[in-house]
Scaffold this motif. Structure first.
Motif, PDB file in Angstrom:
ATOM      1  N   THR A 266     -37.009 -38.857   1.468  1.00  0.00           N
ATOM      2  CA  THR A 266     -37.206 -38.538   2.871  1.00  0.00           C
ATOM      3  C   THR A 266     -38.869 -38.808   3.339  1.00  0.00           C
ATOM      4  O   THR A 266     -39.479 -37.871   2.509  1.00  0.00           O
ATOM      5  CB  THR A 266     -36.605 -37.286   3.223  1.00  0.00           C
ATOM      6  N   VAL A 267     -38.990 -39.196   4.397  1.00  0.00           N
ATOM      7  CA  VAL A 267     -40.373 -39.609   4.593  1.00  0.00           C
ATOM      8  C   VAL A 267     -40.385 -38.752   5.913  1.00  0.00           C
ATOM      9  O   VAL A 267     -39.718 -38.734   6.867  1.00  0.00           O
ATOM     10  CB  VAL A 267     -40.774 -40.959   4.691  1.00  0.00           C
ATOM     11  N   THR A 268     -41.783 -38.229   6.082  1.00  0.00           N
ATOM     12  CA  THR A 268     -42.240 -37.454   7.428  1.00  0.00           C
ATOM     13  C   THR A 268     -43.571 -37.860   8.002  1.00  0.00           C
ATOM     14  O   THR A 268     -44.191 -36.941   8.021  1.00  0.00           O
ATOM     15  CB  THR A 268     -42.017 -35.985   7.207  1.00  0.00           C
ATOM     16  N   PRO A 269     -43.912 -39.104   7.977  1.00  0.00           N
ATOM     17  CA  PRO A 269     -45.283 -39.593   8.256  1.00  0.00           C
ATOM     18  C   PRO A 269     -45.541 -39.378   9.828  1.00  0.00           C
ATOM     19  O   PRO A 269     -44.620 -38.985  10.690  1.00  0.00           O
ATOM     20  CB  PRO A 269     -45.177 -40.888   7.762  1.00  0.00           C
ATOM     21  N   GLN A 270     -46.577 -39.427   9.935  1.00  0.00           N
ATOM     22  CA  GLN A 270     -47.141 -39.350  11.420  1.00  0.00           C
ATOM     23  C   GLN A 270     -46.811 -40.759  12.130  1.00  0.00           C
ATOM     24  O   GLN A 270     -46.437 -40.800  13.253  1.00  0.00           O
ATOM     25  CB  GLN A 270     -48.732 -39.557  11.589  1.00  0.00           C
ATOM     26  N   LEU A 271     -46.758 -41.675  11.353  1.00  0.00           N
ATOM     27  CA  LEU A 271     -46.303 -43.119  12.117  1.00  0.00           C
ATOM     28  C   LEU A 271     -45.611 -44.027  11.194  1.00  0.00           C
ATOM     29  O   LEU A 271     -45.772 -44.028   9.805  1.00  0.00           O
ATOM     30  CB  LEU A 271     -47.562 -43.984  12.351  1.00  0.00           C
ATOM     31  N   GLU A 282     -27.434 -44.119   6.705  1.00  0.00           N
ATOM     32  CA  GLU A 282     -27.905 -43.532   5.508  1.00  0.00           C
ATOM     33  C   GLU A 282     -29.438 -44.084   5.367  1.00  0.00           C
ATOM     34  O   GLU A 282     -30.154 -43.260   4.468  1.00  0.00           O
ATOM     35  CB  GLU A 282     -27.373 -44.430   4.224  1.00  0.00           C
ATOM     36  N   TYR A 283     -29.986 -44.832   6.050  1.00  0.00           N
ATOM     37  CA  TYR A 283     -31.575 -44.873   6.011  1.00  0.00           C
ATOM     38  C   TYR A 283     -32.170 -43.940   7.091  1.00  0.00           C
ATOM     39  O   TYR A 283     -33.033 -43.230   6.434  1.00  0.00           O
ATOM     40  CB  TYR A 283     -31.767 -46.389   6.750  1.00  0.00           C
ATOM     41  N   THR A 284     -31.475 -43.806   8.332  1.00  0.00           N
ATOM     42  CA  THR A 284     -32.339 -42.911   9.377  1.00  0.00           C
ATOM     43  C   THR A 284     -32.413 -41.595   8.861  1.00  0.00           C
ATOM     44  O   THR A 284     -33.112 -40.824   9.224  1.00  0.00           O
ATOM     45  CB  THR A 284     -31.530 -43.054  10.730  1.00  0.00           C
ATOM     46  N   ALA A 285     -31.309 -41.044   7.882  1.00  0.00           N
ATOM     47  CA  ALA A 285     -31.188 -39.747   7.196  1.00  0.00           C
ATOM     48  C   ALA A 285     -32.681 -39.474   6.626  1.00  0.00           C
ATOM     49  O   ALA A 285     -32.916 -38.517   6.555  1.00  0.00           O
ATOM     50  CB  ALA A 285     -30.293 -39.557   6.506  1.00  0.00           C
TER      51      ALA A 285
END
Ligand SMILES: Cc1cc2nc3c(=O)[nH]c(=O)nc-3n(C[C@H](O)[C@H](O)[C@H](O)COP(=O)(O)OP(=O)(O)OC[C@H]3O[C@@H](n4cnc5c(N)ncnc54)[C@H](O)[C@@H]3O)c2cc1C
Length: 337
Positions: A266-271, A282-285
């Motif tokens: 799971t990624v939560t980057p600025q961009l 399954e990807y957008t999760a």
């Protein structure tokens, strides 16, 4: 009763990061929901802040405790935690809020352990119940479930928030914050059990995708092997980390640790820039909590566009070369200036 809440000042070489303002806004929300009088104390460690720290008052901060000195130049978890624990000895805030980053994932638990505090990491919300219950909510199972963690101890409560859930407020017209400067105590640094010998900078491309501020992700639409090179080029031009969808990992074009999604990370980057990715559930999760989402896809009806702040309908192999060229030119101009 006055409710005092501490927030951590996140900064990069003295430039205060947006998540700090998000923490101030979150703190104001907690205080006003509880209907109590409250104060916000920002804890800053570092030298040479670009903007004066008193300006944090524009975001509702009442007081800044600024630790400075030679030891403040470089993060050292054991030392910082000892300094904070010592400072908190004199005060008893209700909570200490941080954005969840590499640094605070290390610092938060250290402070909690030294002070015997309750801590919840990677939270997305904090709720105060009628009966003084304090509940932190955090996602589990790649965001498919969330769990409520009740603190079963007295304050202070230490909480680290996933950066993407912190809403960045506009500056208000508040008064300057009062700044209290403290020279970092050398005596603590002499009793440390660890010391930093060397800092080795990783190339941004090699950064763990969960830690990166910028992620460039490629999917089946980019193509295998040599065709996927364009994703590495864009990541290098932006100083970002490379990620991909499961088909790309199945091709062995990228290693498994670079897969985003339900069975990846799971990624939560600025961009995040999604290239040739359809946007399957399954990807957008694994990326929907990213702060700014861009997608490039030839299909205007691709599901990924439901998640984007900026969508480009086009062929990645036509769109990306001109973007990379433009970024390189801008970089060269900056380097010459
Ligand atoms: C139990 C389970 C778990 C899964 N876990 C994951 C997971 O963790 N992560 C994951 O990613 N997938 C996962 N999947 C797979 C997932 O369902 C999708 O199949 C996968 O995400 C699709 O990857 P993609 O977008 O790269 O490929 P596709 O769905 O094939 O999409 C390719 C996209 O590229 C576009 N395109 C094609 N050519 C170009 C071009 N030249 N320029 C621009 N756009 C172009 C197309 O329009 C299309 O939208 C899982 C599946 C299951 C069943």
């Amino acid at each position: 009763m006055t409710m005092d809440i501490y927030i951590w000042v996140h900064h990069r070489e003295g430039l205060i990061e947006d998540v700090t303002f998000g923490l101030a806004a979150e703190t104001s929300r907690i205080i006003s929901e509880k209907g109590e009088i409250g104060t916000i104390t920002a804890i800053a460690v570092g030298n040479n802040f670009v903007d004066p720290l008193r300006h944090l008052g524009l975001y509702g901060v009442n007081r800044v405790v600024h630790f400075k000195g030679r030891e403040a130049d470089r993060y050292q978890g054991e030392y910082y935690a000892a300094i904070l624990a010592e400072f908190m000895q004199q005060e008893n805030p209700f909570a200490f809020l941080m954005a969840h980053t590499d640094e605070t994932a290390d610092l938060g638990p250290r402070v909690a352990a030294l002070k015997g505090l309750g801590i919840v990491t990677r939270a997305i919300d904090l709720k105060l119940g009628l009966h003084d219950d304090v509940v932190a909510i955090r996602p589990i199972a790649n965001g498919h479930l969330s769990e409520e963690m009740y603190f079963q101890c007295p304050p202070p409560y230490l909480v680290t928030y996933l950066p993407a859930v912190l809403n960045i407020p506009e500056p208000g017209s508040g008064k300057d914050a009062v700044v209290m400067e403290i020279e970092m105590a050398k005596q603590v640094s002499q009793n440390l059990k660890t010391k930093i010998v060397e800092v080795i900078e990783a190339s941004p491309e090699d950064l763990d995708i969960e830690e990166a501020d910028i992620v460039v992700a490629g999917g089946r639409g980019v193509g295998k092997d040599g065709r996927f090179e364009i994703i590495h080029e864009l990541a290098a031009a932006l100083g970002g980390s490379v990620a991909g969808t499961r088909p790309v990992v199945d091709w062995q074009t990228l290693p498994y640790e670079r897969q985003v999604g339900q069975t990846g990370k799971t990624v939560t980057p600025q961009l995040i820039i999604n290239c040739g990715i359809s946007g399957a559930n399954e990807y957008t999760a694994g990326m929907e909590k990213s702060r700014n989402v861009v997608a490039i896809n030839i299909d205007p009806k691709a599901r990924i566009f439901r998640f984007t702040d900026l969508g480009v309908v086009g062929d990645v192999h036509k769109v990306l070369p001109s973007l990379i060229e433009r970024l390189k030119k801008e970089k060269a101009v900056k380097e010459r200036a």
